[in-house]
Write a protein that holds these residues in place. Structure first.
Motif, mmCIF file in Angstrom:
data_model
loop_
_atom_site.group_PDB
_atom_site.id
_atom_site.type_symbol
_atom_site.label_atom_id
_atom_site.label_comp_id
_atom_site.label_asym_id
_atom_site.label_seq_id
_atom_site.Cartn_x
_atom_site.Cartn_y
_atom_site.Cartn_z
ATOM 1 N N PRO A 200 -0.893 3.808 2.151
ATOM 2 C CA PRO A 200 -1.423 3.951 0.787
ATOM 3 C C PRO A 200 -2.074 5.299 0.503
ATOM 4 N N SER A 201 -2.605 5.939 1.536
ATOM 5 C CA SER A 201 -3.268 7.234 1.328
ATOM 6 C C SER A 201 -2.398 8.396 1.792
ATOM 7 N N MET A 202 -1.148 8.135 2.102
ATOM 8 C CA MET A 202 -0.273 9.150 2.675
ATOM 9 C C MET A 202 -0.082 10.333 1.731
ATOM 10 N N VAL A 203 0.266 10.074 0.492
ATOM 11 C CA VAL A 203 0.485 11.147 -0.473
ATOM 12 C C VAL A 203 -0.845 11.781 -0.867
ATOM 13 N N LEU A 204 -1.865 10.969 -1.028
ATOM 14 C CA LEU A 204 -3.181 11.474 -1.416
ATOM 15 C C LEU A 204 -3.755 12.401 -0.353
ATOM 16 N N ALA B 282 8.405 -0.079 3.737
ATOM 17 C CA ALA B 282 7.049 -0.466 3.336
ATOM 18 C C ALA B 282 6.189 0.771 3.086
ATOM 19 N N SER B 283 6.369 1.806 3.896
ATOM 20 C CA SER B 283 5.568 3.023 3.737
ATOM 21 C C SER B 283 5.897 3.744 2.449
ATOM 22 N N TRP B 284 7.167 3.832 2.094
ATOM 23 C CA TRP B 284 7.535 4.470 0.830
ATOM 24 C C TRP B 284 6.959 3.711 -0.362
ATOM 25 N N ILE B 285 7.030 2.387 -0.305
ATOM 26 C CA ILE B 285 6.494 1.575 -1.411
ATOM 27 C C ILE B 285 4.982 1.740 -1.521
ATOM 28 N N LEU B 286 4.286 1.607 -0.394
ATOM 29 C CA LEU B 286 2.823 1.651 -0.407
ATOM 30 C C LEU B 286 2.297 3.043 -0.718
ATOM 31 N N SER B 287 2.959 4.072 -0.190
ATOM 32 C CA SER B 287 2.471 5.432 -0.441
ATOM 33 C C SER B 287 2.631 5.822 -1.902
ATOM 34 N N ALA B 288 3.748 5.417 -2.514
ATOM 35 C CA ALA B 288 3.951 5.717 -3.929
ATOM 36 C C ALA B 288 3.010 4.899 -4.807
ATOM 37 N N THR B 289 2.871 3.620 -4.494
ATOM 38 C CA THR B 289 1.997 2.749 -5.287
ATOM 39 C C THR B 289 0.541 3.151 -5.121
ATOM 40 N N VAL C 197 -0.772 5.981 -4.948
ATOM 41 C CA VAL C 197 -1.157 7.107 -5.791
ATOM 42 C C VAL C 197 -1.694 6.623 -7.129
ATOM 43 N N PHE C 198 -1.073 5.589 -7.671
ATOM 44 C CA PHE C 198 -1.438 5.089 -8.997
ATOM 45 C C PHE C 198 -2.430 3.926 -8.930
ATOM 46 N N LEU C 199 -2.404 3.184 -7.830
ATOM 47 C CA LEU C 199 -3.295 2.027 -7.682
ATOM 48 C C LEU C 199 -4.085 2.205 -6.396
ATOM 49 N N ARG C 200 -5.265 2.807 -6.501
ATOM 50 C CA ARG C 200 -6.038 3.165 -5.318
ATOM 51 C C ARG C 200 -6.579 1.943 -4.576
ATOM 52 N N ASP C 201 -6.695 0.810 -5.265
ATOM 53 C CA ASP C 201 -7.244 -0.392 -4.626
ATOM 54 C C ASP C 201 -6.365 -0.900 -3.493
ATOM 55 N N ILE C 202 -5.092 -0.536 -3.524
ATOM 56 C CA ILE C 202 -4.188 -1.051 -2.505
ATOM 57 C C ILE C 202 -4.586 -0.565 -1.113
ATOM 58 N N GLY C 203 -5.209 0.596 -1.065
ATOM 59 C CA GLY C 203 -5.667 1.104 0.217
ATOM 60 C C GLY C 203 -6.809 0.295 0.803
ATOM 61 N N GLN C 204 -7.566 -0.373 -0.047
ATOM 62 C CA GLN C 204 -8.687 -1.189 0.419
ATOM 63 C C GLN C 204 -8.256 -2.585 0.834
ATOM 64 N N THR C 205 -7.134 -3.036 0.323
ATOM 65 C CA THR C 205 -6.706 -4.408 0.602
ATOM 66 C C THR C 205 -5.646 -4.505 1.695
ATOM 67 N N ILE C 206 -4.951 -3.410 1.971
ATOM 68 C CA ILE C 206 -3.850 -3.494 2.931
ATOM 69 C C ILE C 206 -4.357 -3.812 4.329
ATOM 70 N N GLY C 207 -5.570 -3.357 4.666
ATOM 71 C CA GLY C 207 -6.135 -3.655 5.977
ATOM 72 C C GLY C 207 -6.329 -5.143 6.201
ATOM 73 N N ILE C 208 -6.735 -5.853 5.138
ATOM 74 C CA ILE C 208 -6.921 -7.300 5.235
ATOM 75 C C ILE C 208 -5.586 -7.982 5.478
ATOM 76 N N PHE C 209 -4.567 -7.529 4.761
ATOM 77 C CA PHE C 209 -3.233 -8.102 4.917
ATOM 78 C C PHE C 209 -2.701 -7.880 6.333
ATOM 79 N N VAL C 210 -2.860 -6.690 6.853
ATOM 80 C CA VAL C 210 -2.353 -6.371 8.188
ATOM 81 C C VAL C 210 -3.085 -7.186 9.251
ATOM 82 N N THR C 211 -4.393 -7.342 9.098
ATOM 83 C CA THR C 211 -5.156 -8.151 10.056
ATOM 84 C C THR C 211 -4.702 -9.605 10.034
ATOM 85 N N ALA C 212 -4.488 -10.139 8.835
ATOM 86 C CA ALA C 212 -4.000 -11.517 8.726
ATOM 87 C C ALA C 212 -2.620 -11.647 9.353
#
Length: 274
Positions: A101-105, A172-179, A181-196
């Motif tokens: 999610p923070s790759m492009v940023l 998954a990386s292309w989708i998350l990195s592009a998204t 950029v426009f939706l910064r919250d995804i970077g805060q929630t992806i860790g929860i998803f990966v842990t689950a």
């Protein structure tokens, strides 16, 4: 406004053309995380070695665990080897997806450069993750040799197990990195998803230990197949399930293509948002 091709041929051409750049950036990323530390790149060897030691102590010394009923005969320490094999596959996935999610940023200076091929960034992160996975696999095979006196010849099939997983990770990386950029919250929630996903994957338990009605749901987990097959080739000496491998390859290829299309369609807006 500039448009970017989303064809698979464009992607392959870009990867071949920029392969030297990809490897240079991947090397910088792999080594850069240890910059300033006393041990430097040695941490890439020490970290998985410490992980394997901890797994061996906890599961063989504390919990007295075994893998199923008789799948892993003999030393309890072999349970740690089985667990470690699953963790290697998961770590490749989690390292890339958590950073996506923070790759492009994180590389905003590249966005302004029209000539820079942004589409290779997920490949760079994946190569860096695979480097650390290779170090862990070397430690795993060494421990396996010390425990049972041999390494199965099927271990040579591991690269084939990794191919569909890598395609899935790239998609998954292309989708998350592009998204991201426009939706910064995804970077805060992806860790929860990966842990689950880690606890829902057959890392700490065999699929066969679950009731039959739950086993079908575990196989919908995208990490189940690579984790199970990596153990087959690295530990059990079993060949790849080629039928399932073909299905998984087609699905992961579709995800990779879909992710690349999304990335290419949205990248023209990166500079405006950043």
């Amino acid at each position: 406004m500039q448009s970017f091709s989303a064809s698979p041929m464009y992607l392959l051409t870009s990867m071949v053309k920029n392969r030297r750049l990809m490897f240079d950036l991947a090397r910088r990323d792999a080594v850069g995380r240890y910059k300033g530390s006393m041990l430097g790149i040695f941490w890439s060897l020490l970290t998985p070695l410490l992980m394997l030691s901890v797994y061996t102590f906890v599961f063989s010394g504390v919990f007295k665990s075994r893998w199923g009923n008789s799948a892993v005969p003999g030393s309890h320490a072999q349970f740690a080897v089985v667990l470690f094999a699953g963790m290697i596959m998961f770590n490749v996935f989690s390292e890339c997806v958590n950073r996506a999610p923070s790759m492009v940023l994180a590389n905003a200076n590249f966005v302004k450069k029209i000539i820079f091929p942004l589409e290779i960034l997920p490949c760079v992160y994946l190569l860096s993750a695979l480097f650390h996975a290779c170090v862990s696999i070397a430690i795993l095979l060494t421990a396996e040799f010390l425990l049972q006196g041999y390494i199965p010849i099927t271990a040579l099939l591991l690269p084939l197990v990794l191919i569909p997983l890598c395609l899935l990770i790239l998609g998954a990386s292309w989708i998350l990195s592009a998204t991201g950029v426009f939706l910064r919250d995804i970077g805060q929630t992806i860790g929860i998803f990966v842990t689950a996903l880690m606890f829902l994957s057959p890392i700490f338990f065999p699929v066969s230990s679950l009731p039959p009605r739950f086993q079908r749901f575990v196989f919908w987990n995208p990490l189940t197949f690579p984790i199970e097959q990596s153990r087959n080739v690295l530990i059990w000496g079993k060949p790849i399930d080629w039928a399932m491998w073909g299905i998984y390859l087609m699905l992961s290829s579709f995800v990779a293509w879909l992710g690349f299309v999304w990335f290419q369609k949205t990248r023209k807006g990166f500079a405006d948002v950043i």
